[in-house]
Design an enzyme around this catalytic site. Structure first.
Site, PDB file in Angstrom:
ATOM      1  N   GLU A  79      33.510  35.273  15.955  1.00  0.00           N
ATOM      2  CA  GLU A  79      33.061  35.729  14.485  1.00  0.00           C
ATOM      3  C   GLU A  79      31.546  35.855  13.920  1.00  0.00           C
ATOM      4  O   GLU A  79      31.084  36.272  13.200  1.00  0.00           O
ATOM      5  CB  GLU A  79      33.894  35.177  13.541  1.00  0.00           C
TER       6      GLU A  79
ATOM      7  N   ASP B  99      32.597  28.795  18.770  1.00  0.00           N
ATOM      8  CA  ASP B  99      32.116  29.888  18.268  1.00  0.00           C
ATOM      9  C   ASP B  99      30.776  30.462  18.747  1.00  0.00           C
ATOM     10  O   ASP B  99      29.788  29.635  18.737  1.00  0.00           O
ATOM     11  CB  ASP B  99      31.486  29.519  16.799  1.00  0.00           C
TER      12      ASP B  99
ATOM     13  N   ASN C 210      36.245  33.613   9.000  1.00  0.00           N
ATOM     14  CA  ASN C 210      35.865  34.123   7.864  1.00  0.00           C
ATOM     15  C   ASN C 210      34.727  35.147   7.651  1.00  0.00           C
ATOM     16  O   ASN C 210      34.577  35.885   6.560  1.00  0.00           O
ATOM     17  CB  ASN C 210      35.382  32.797   6.489  1.00  0.00           C
ATOM     18  N   HIS C 211      34.157  35.399   8.807  1.00  0.00           N
ATOM     19  CA  HIS C 211      32.671  36.395   8.783  1.00  0.00           C
ATOM     20  C   HIS C 211      33.399  37.639   9.356  1.00  0.00           C
ATOM     21  O   HIS C 211      32.804  38.559   9.829  1.00  0.00           O
ATOM     22  CB  HIS C 211      31.755  35.941   9.571  1.00  0.00           C
TER      23      HIS C 211
HETATM   24 FE   FE2 Z   1      33.360  30.717  10.256  1.00  0.00          FE
END
Ligand code: FE2
Length: 259
Positions: A39, A8, A67-68
């Site tokens: 993300e 990430d 999820n973002h």
């Molecule tokens: Fe996440």
């Protein structure tokens, strides 16, 4: 051939880490294809066209999300037009963009990349296990190998997915927790696996956010406005080595650099 999967990318420090580390790593390690989870790349929340193009300019070939993914409004129009970004495939039908894509690299090897999101301690989505079955069948012989980014909170859900897909995909890596795990291995069926790639972002932070804000939240229980830390960076990734003939993973190696 070798694929680099970067954990990430968080905010400005994460982008700086990619800029500083990626070009030399590509040469040193003989990397043919670079995947990054993006993300949190735009200010720690979602992605924009400008930020995605910045990461592509540093040598990232494609971005997975999590999820973002919907946090920046422009993504709704931008995603369907950008084949180098995929979002979790197990959002219900009607969500913009693609949950997987196929990329041709290194003398014609066709790599399918699938993005899935977990359901444990995370917002409601469709079943990632059944979606993985469906996509593996849908991809069929249109790709030579499949790599999966499973963006999930719970280690158990990621470990379970590793066993579920073992032998059916070349690699399954977890993302989302921002803490790199030391359990990388080749599973018995031949799938390269790690529970979490970790974070490419501000090192002196609480998984990317300013330490003082998170400490205040824990100590008072009051809602806080999160702000991405802008400190020295860390660069987290794995290198997956793939046999050119069998197209199976032969090795998975962690990368943990920092300034
Ligand atoms: Fe996440």
């Amino acid at each position: 051939m070798r694929v680099l999967m970067i954990g990430d990318v968080v905010g400005r420090a994460g982008r700086r880490a990619v800029k500083d580390c990626l070009p030399s790593l590509k040469v040193e390690l003989g990397i043919n294809f670079v995947i990054a989870n993006g993300e949190n790349a735009a200010g720690g929340n979602g992605i924009t066209k400008t930020v995605a193009n910045e990461l592509f300019s540093y040598g990232v070939d494609m971005l997975t999300m999590g999820n973002h993914v919907w946090n920046k409004k422009e993504i709704y129009e931008y995603l369907p037009k950008e084949s180098r970004i995929i979002r979790p495939a197990n959002y219900p039908p009607g969500a913009p963009g693609n949950g997987y894509n196929i990329y041709t690299v290194n003398k014609g090897v066709r790599i399918a990349v699938i993005n899935l999101v977990g359901r444990v301690f995370m917002p409601e989505v469709d079943c990632p296990f059944r979606k993985a079955d469906q996509l593996i069948e849908e991809i069929g012989d249109r790709a030579d190998l499949i790599l999966v980014d499973f963006h999930a909170e719970a280690t158990s859900e990621k470990v379970a997915m590793g066993w579920y897909l073992d032998g059916r995909v070349t690699a399954l890596v977890g993302t989302h927790t921002h803490v790199q795990t030391a359990d990388e291995r080749i599973l018995p069926g031949g799938t390269a696996y790690i529970t979490d790639l970790g974070m490419t972002g501000p090192r002196n932070s609480v998984i990317g956010v300013r330490t003082d804000i998170i400490l205040r939240k824990f100590k008072t229980g009051l809602p806080q406005r999160f702000e991405v830390a802008n400190t020295d960076y860390q660069f987290n990734a794995v290198v997956i080595s793939i046999d050119e003939y069998t197209l199976r993973a032969t090795d998975i190696m962690r990368v943990f650099n920092f300034e």
